[in-house]
Design a protein around this motif. Structure first.
Motif, PDB file in Angstrom:
ATOM      1  N   ALA A  38     -57.726 -26.945 -16.198  1.00 57.40           N
ATOM      2  CA  ALA A  38     -58.306 -26.073 -17.223  1.00 57.40           C
ATOM      3  C   ALA A  38     -57.401 -24.878 -17.486  1.00 57.40           C
ATOM      4  CB  ALA A  38     -59.694 -25.609 -16.799  1.00 57.40           C
ATOM      5  N   PHE A  39     -56.831 -24.314 -16.415  1.00 61.54           N
ATOM      6  CA  PHE A  39     -55.897 -23.201 -16.578  1.00 61.54           C
ATOM      7  C   PHE A  39     -54.675 -23.664 -17.368  1.00 61.54           C
ATOM      8  CE2 PHE A  39     -52.740 -20.059 -15.576  1.00 61.54           C
ATOM      9  CZ  PHE A  39     -53.435 -18.893 -15.319  1.00 61.54           C
ATOM     10  N   GLU A  45     -63.863 -18.330 -17.524  1.00 64.00           N
ATOM     11  CA  GLU A  45     -62.931 -17.788 -16.541  1.00 64.00           C
ATOM     12  C   GLU A  45     -63.096 -18.488 -15.192  1.00 64.00           C
ATOM     13  OE1 GLU A  45     -60.622 -15.016 -17.085  1.00 64.00           O
ATOM     14  OE2 GLU A  45     -61.046 -15.676 -19.120  1.00 64.00           O
ATOM     15  N   ARG A  74     -61.494 -21.942 -15.204  1.00 65.83           N
ATOM     16  CA  ARG A  74     -60.042 -21.903 -15.044  1.00 65.83           C
ATOM     17  C   ARG A  74     -59.636 -21.506 -13.628  1.00 65.83           C
ATOM     18  NH1 ARG A  74     -60.496 -20.105 -20.394  1.00 65.83           N
ATOM     19  NH2 ARG A  74     -60.553 -17.901 -19.802  1.00 65.83           N
ATOM     20  N   ALA A  85     -55.318 -23.858 -21.029  1.00 60.65           N
ATOM     21  CA  ALA A  85     -55.306 -22.545 -21.672  1.00 60.65           C
ATOM     22  C   ALA A  85     -53.885 -22.083 -21.949  1.00 60.65           C
ATOM     23  CB  ALA A  85     -56.033 -21.530 -20.794  1.00 60.65           C
ATOM     24  N   ASN A 143     -56.225 -14.807 -14.898  1.00 57.72           N
ATOM     25  CA  ASN A 143     -57.595 -15.240 -15.065  1.00 57.72           C
ATOM     26  C   ASN A 143     -58.468 -14.132 -14.481  1.00 57.72           C
ATOM     27  OD1 ASN A 143     -59.161 -17.468 -15.943  1.00 57.72           O
ATOM     28  ND2 ASN A 143     -59.690 -17.909 -13.815  1.00 57.72           N
TER      29      ASN A 143
END
Length: 414
Positions: free
Chosen positions: A334-335, A325, A328, A338, A282
């Motif tokens: 959220a990460f 970014e 995340r 992805a 990230n």
């Protein structure tokens, strides 16, 4: 003019130089430069000053360990030329010195329809850069990565992985340079007619005919100490990683299709030489040049970033990307979402926090993110001002280019 030149020559004091070329920075680019100088011009006295107690403590030692193929970079750019050449040389170097490495290949996977044109553009770019690329439909992805899902992909066979810290150590040991660790530069006195004198925090003074600035995260500061205007500022971006608790989900290297507007490649999956799988990075603004966590704040460095006009221009153009970014960064869910675009089987419990890195990104006054390697010269000085990824991959050709310029400056100095 002829007689004046002779007068100057007569009064010029005798200077006891400690070395011919002084390299600032013991990362992989600085050590490769020292290595290249001593091979191109045997007998040249080279010293390296590194503020840390050992080599490769920052960008070199805090990345995903990928030997990049060069597929992403604009044809004809330094990144494209040096990455393609450097990847082959890096594999050979590792094999010669017994450094852990493997040529694994990698997948670049499109998960949305709007990514397909960018994927096809990468195929064309790869071919222009002389890189073998295989196009894959959705069913063929499973041949390489059974757990990965996508609409289409390309396989890049020349990508690999290696121990870049091991490479840096080998370069240091093979260069024949005088390498001084724990030597933090605090002052530079450059006099074009005489040379360069550098003072360290310990009070040591090192005198050289030519200075080479490979200071990475601090390269713009070193350029200004030397008296040269770098015309840019390093804006640090932290790359945050997780390790995969179930490494068997991934066989090799899996990347998303990158956004060409940014120098970042997106959250990807990398099986390293130790068998573990790293996920990331990230990319978020760091609050210090060596800000490996939100808790590391250095007010002077942060003020330097915030007062640089380019930082605000960049934020105004790319705030949407940056907001994603940041989200995340603060939200593991959220990460995880992805990552699940590429690897649906992954869960939040599979992601174990790992060490972060910081990218030294050069930003111009107008907010432009410098997307190629940037090397500039001053009187008796060579400055490497933008050398983030794929600099580790390309360190051998970059080192030769910087060495060529340093030796030319040395010859001009007499």
């Amino acid at each position: 003019m002829h007689y004046r030149s002779r007068e100057v020559e007569q009064v010029r004091p005798k200077i006891a130089y400690d070395c011919d070329v002084l390299v600032i920075g013991g990362g992989i680019v600085g050590l490769s430069t020292a290595y290249a100088i001593t091979r191109a011009a045997p007998g040249t006295r080279v010293s390296v000053l590194e503020k840390e107690p050992g080599p490769a403590r920052h960008q070199t030692g805090r990345n995903s360990g990928v030997i990049h193929s060069g597929i992403y970079y604009r044809p004809g750019s330094l990144k494209a030329r040096y990455a393609v050449r450097g990847a082959a040389e890096m594999v050979k170097f590792c094999a010669e010195y017994g450094i852990a490495h493997a040529v694994t290949g990698k997948l670049i996977v499109a998960t949305d329809r709007d990514e397909l044109p960018r994927l096809h553009a990468l195929v064309q770019r790869g071919r222009e850069n002389g890189i073998p690329v295989r196009e894959l439909g959705a069913p063929q992805i499973a041949e390489y990565e059974p757990e990965v899902r996508g609409l289409a992909a390309i396989h890049v066979g020349t990508t690999g992985i290696c121990d870049f810290v091991g490479v840096a150590r080998q370069l240091a040991g093979s260069s024949g340079a005088d390498i001084r660790y724990g030597a933090r530069l605090v002052r530079v006195d450059r006099r074009p007619e005489f040379g360069v004198a550098v003072e360290t925090a310990r009070g040591e003074v090192v005198r050289a005919r030519v200075l080479v600035n490979c200071a990475g995260l601090h390269c713009d500061e070193v350029a200004r100490l030397t008296g040269d205007d770098p015309g840019m500022r390093i804006v640090p971006f932290r790359g945050e990683y997780y390790e995969l608790a179930r490494p068997g989900l991934v066989r090799g290297l899996v990347y998303p299709v990158p956004d060409p507007a940014f120098p970042f490649l997106g959250v990807h999956l990398t099986r390293g030489i130790d068998g573990g799988v790293h996920i990331g990075p990230n990319a978020v603004p760091a609050l210090a040049r060596e800000g490996y966590g939100w808790g590391t704040v250095r007010p002077r460095e942060l003020a330097g970033t915030l007062t640089w006009p380019g930082s605000w221009h960049m934020a105004g153009r790319h705030w949407r990307y940056g907001a994603g970014e940041l989200r995340r960064s603060v939200s593991k869910s959220a990460f995880t979402s992805a990552v699940r675009r590429l690897l649906p089987a992954v869960t939040a419990d599979d992601l174990v926090p790992a060490a972060a890195g910081v990218r030294a990104q050069a930003v111009l006054r107008d907010g432009t993110l410098v997307d190629d390697f940037l090397i500039r010269e001053g009187a008796r000085a060579v400055h490497v001002l933008n050398a983030p990824s794929p600099a580790a991959t390309a360190c051998l050709p970059i080192g030769r280019e910087v060495a060529r310029r340093a030796l030319a400056a040395l010859a001009a100095a007499g």
